[in-house]
Design a protein around this motif. Structure first.
Motif, mmCIF file in Angstrom:
data_model
loop_
_atom_site.group_PDB
_atom_site.id
_atom_site.type_symbol
_atom_site.label_atom_id
_atom_site.label_comp_id
_atom_site.label_asym_id
_atom_site.label_seq_id
_atom_site.Cartn_x
_atom_site.Cartn_y
_atom_site.Cartn_z
ATOM 1 N N ALA A 51 12.654 16.790 -6.047
ATOM 2 C CA ALA A 51 12.286 17.233 -7.389
ATOM 3 C C ALA A 51 11.016 16.532 -7.864
ATOM 4 O O ALA A 51 10.167 17.147 -8.529
ATOM 5 N N ALA A 52 10.864 15.255 -7.531
ATOM 6 C CA ALA A 52 9.675 14.508 -7.949
ATOM 7 C C ALA A 52 8.413 15.116 -7.350
ATOM 8 O O ALA A 52 7.374 15.193 -8.016
ATOM 9 N N GLU A 53 8.510 15.571 -6.100
ATOM 10 C CA GLU A 53 7.352 16.164 -5.450
ATOM 11 C C GLU A 53 7.073 17.569 -5.969
ATOM 12 O O GLU A 53 5.916 17.924 -6.234
ATOM 13 N N GLU A 54 8.127 18.372 -6.146
ATOM 14 C CA GLU A 54 7.935 19.762 -6.533
ATOM 15 C C GLU A 54 7.636 19.926 -8.029
ATOM 16 O O GLU A 54 6.850 20.798 -8.412
ATOM 17 N N VAL A 55 8.265 19.101 -8.861
ATOM 18 C CA VAL A 55 8.132 19.256 -10.311
ATOM 19 C C VAL A 55 7.077 18.329 -10.896
ATOM 20 O O VAL A 55 6.250 18.744 -11.725
ATOM 21 N N HIS A 56 7.102 17.058 -10.476
ATOM 22 C CA HIS A 56 6.228 16.059 -11.091
ATOM 23 C C HIS A 56 5.043 15.670 -10.220
ATOM 24 O O HIS A 56 4.236 14.820 -10.630
ATOM 25 N N GLU A 57 4.944 16.264 -9.032
ATOM 26 C CA GLU A 57 3.844 15.984 -8.111
ATOM 27 C C GLU A 57 3.747 14.497 -7.769
ATOM 28 O O GLU A 57 2.684 13.915 -7.675
ATOM 29 N N GLU A 58 4.909 13.876 -7.644
ATOM 30 C CA GLU A 58 5.013 12.477 -7.235
ATOM 31 C C GLU A 58 5.526 12.444 -5.803
ATOM 32 O O GLU A 58 6.661 12.821 -5.528
ATOM 33 N N GLN A 59 4.688 11.997 -4.875
ATOM 34 C CA GLN A 59 5.071 11.985 -3.477
ATOM 35 C C GLN A 59 5.369 10.566 -3.009
ATOM 36 O O GLN A 59 4.619 9.634 -3.297
ATOM 37 N N CYS A 60 6.477 10.416 -2.317
ATOM 38 C CA CYS A 60 6.866 9.122 -1.763
ATOM 39 C C CYS A 60 7.661 9.359 -0.485
ATOM 40 O O CYS A 60 8.637 10.132 -0.496
ATOM 41 N N PRO B 12 0.811 -1.221 0.000
ATOM 42 C CA PRO B 12 0.000 0.000 0.000
ATOM 43 C C PRO B 12 0.848 1.276 0.000
ATOM 44 O O PRO B 12 0.460 2.285 -0.603
ATOM 45 N N GLY B 13 2.006 1.246 0.645
ATOM 46 C CA GLY B 13 2.836 2.441 0.718
ATOM 47 C C GLY B 13 3.419 2.832 -0.627
ATOM 48 O O GLY B 13 3.485 4.021 -0.979
ATOM 49 N N LEU B 14 3.855 1.844 -1.406
ATOM 50 C CA LEU B 14 4.422 2.075 -2.738
ATOM 51 C C LEU B 14 4.257 0.786 -3.532
ATOM 52 O O LEU B 14 5.033 -0.150 -3.370
ATOM 53 N N ASN B 15 3.215 0.734 -4.379
ATOM 54 C CA ASN B 15 2.992 -0.495 -5.142
ATOM 55 C C ASN B 15 4.065 -0.658 -6.212
ATOM 56 O O ASN B 15 4.835 0.259 -6.494
ATOM 57 N N ASP B 16 4.125 -1.832 -6.809
ATOM 58 C CA ASP B 16 5.211 -2.152 -7.727
ATOM 59 C C ASP B 16 5.187 -1.300 -8.994
ATOM 60 O O ASP B 16 6.243 -0.918 -9.513
ATOM 61 N N ILE B 17 4.002 -0.993 -9.515
ATOM 62 C CA ILE B 17 3.922 -0.140 -10.699
ATOM 63 C C ILE B 17 4.443 1.255 -10.371
ATOM 64 O O ILE B 17 5.188 1.872 -11.148
ATOM 65 N N GLY B 18 4.094 1.759 -9.197
ATOM 66 C CA GLY B 18 4.603 3.058 -8.769
ATOM 67 C C GLY B 18 6.106 3.044 -8.585
ATOM 68 O O GLY B 18 6.798 4.010 -8.908
ATOM 69 N N PHE B 19 6.627 1.922 -8.081
ATOM 70 C CA PHE B 19 8.066 1.770 -7.905
ATOM 71 C C PHE B 19 8.784 1.794 -9.256
ATOM 72 O O PHE B 19 9.832 2.429 -9.410
ATOM 73 N N ILE B 20 8.213 1.109 -10.260
ATOM 74 C CA ILE B 20 8.806 1.095 -11.600
ATOM 75 C C ILE B 20 8.783 2.494 -12.206
ATOM 76 O O ILE B 20 9.774 2.947 -12.796
#
Length: 216
Positions: A64-73, A36-44
């Motif tokens: 950069a992923a959070e600020e530029v691509h709006e990807e939070q992990c 649930p925290g980071l599924n495999d597709i998200g990891f790829i």
């Protein structure tokens, strides 16, 4: 006729198709797990984004992923996932299916750069090359208190132009040459070919591998 779609949608669809094929290829894949925290597709997807991002470190990438691509992990989730042996097995299975999909697509379009050499039809012709990069800042030091460049062997399929990871040389904790690693991998591949095949074991064509110059 193909429907137009964004690059992000294409990558997401391809990853899901490769994952579905990888799961179907094995009866009970031990690497399959819900996270649930980071599924495999998200990891790829994060891995591919990391490769194309102009960043200096893993922490820089997450920022950069959070600020530029709006990807939070979460920081701990991301770095723990990089050390997971299960994720490694998952990536190997999915990468194999991804290569099969692209190979089939290229073949359906008549892509064969070796068609002028019919004597090679029964061979998978690969050009192999070792590539070394600077070790990660968190790489553990070896017994001598040193760290080295991390290395990998990649192969280029001369029939369709697809590039694939072939074998790990070293993760940076010790010095290692690529030739012994290549020799061991070829030996293992030969043993797999001569071993009795089950109904679920894919047939492997004979391989012709050429080792090119080593880059650093």
């Amino acid at each position: 006729m193909y429907e137009s779609q964004t690059l992000n949608a294409f990558i997401f669809d391809h990853c899901n198709k490769s994952m579905d094929n990888a799961v179907s290829a094995e009866r009970y894949p031990l690497w399959k797990r819900a996270c649930p925290g980071l599924n495999d597709i998200g990891f790829i997807r994060l891995g591919m984004l990391r490769c194309i991002s102009l960043v200096d470190s893993g922490r820089h990438f997450l920022q950069a992923a959070e600020e530029v691509h709006e990807e939070q992990c979460p920081l701990s989730t991301y770095f723990k996932s990089l050390k997971s042996p299960r994720r490694v097995r998952m990536l190997k299975a999915v990468e194999q299916q991804s290569d099969d999909i692209y190979s089939e697509t290229l073949s359906s379009h008549g892509i064969d750069y070796l068609k002028s050499f019919p004597e090679l039809n029964d061979y998978t012709v690969l050009a192999a090359d070792g590539h070394f990069i600077d070790h990660a800042c968190h790489t553990e030091k070896g017994r001598n208190g040193k760290v080295y460049a991390a290395g990998f062997i990649y192969t280029l399929n001369l029939r369709n132009g697809l590039l694939r990871p072939f074998s790990l040389i070293t993760n940076g904790t010790r010095r290692h040459q690529e030739i012994p690693v290549l020799r061991d991998e070829l030996k293992r591949e030969k043993e797999q070919k001569t071993a009795p095949k089950s109904a679920s074991t894919p047939m492997i064509k004979r391989s012709l591998i050429m080792l090119s110059g080593i880059t650093k």
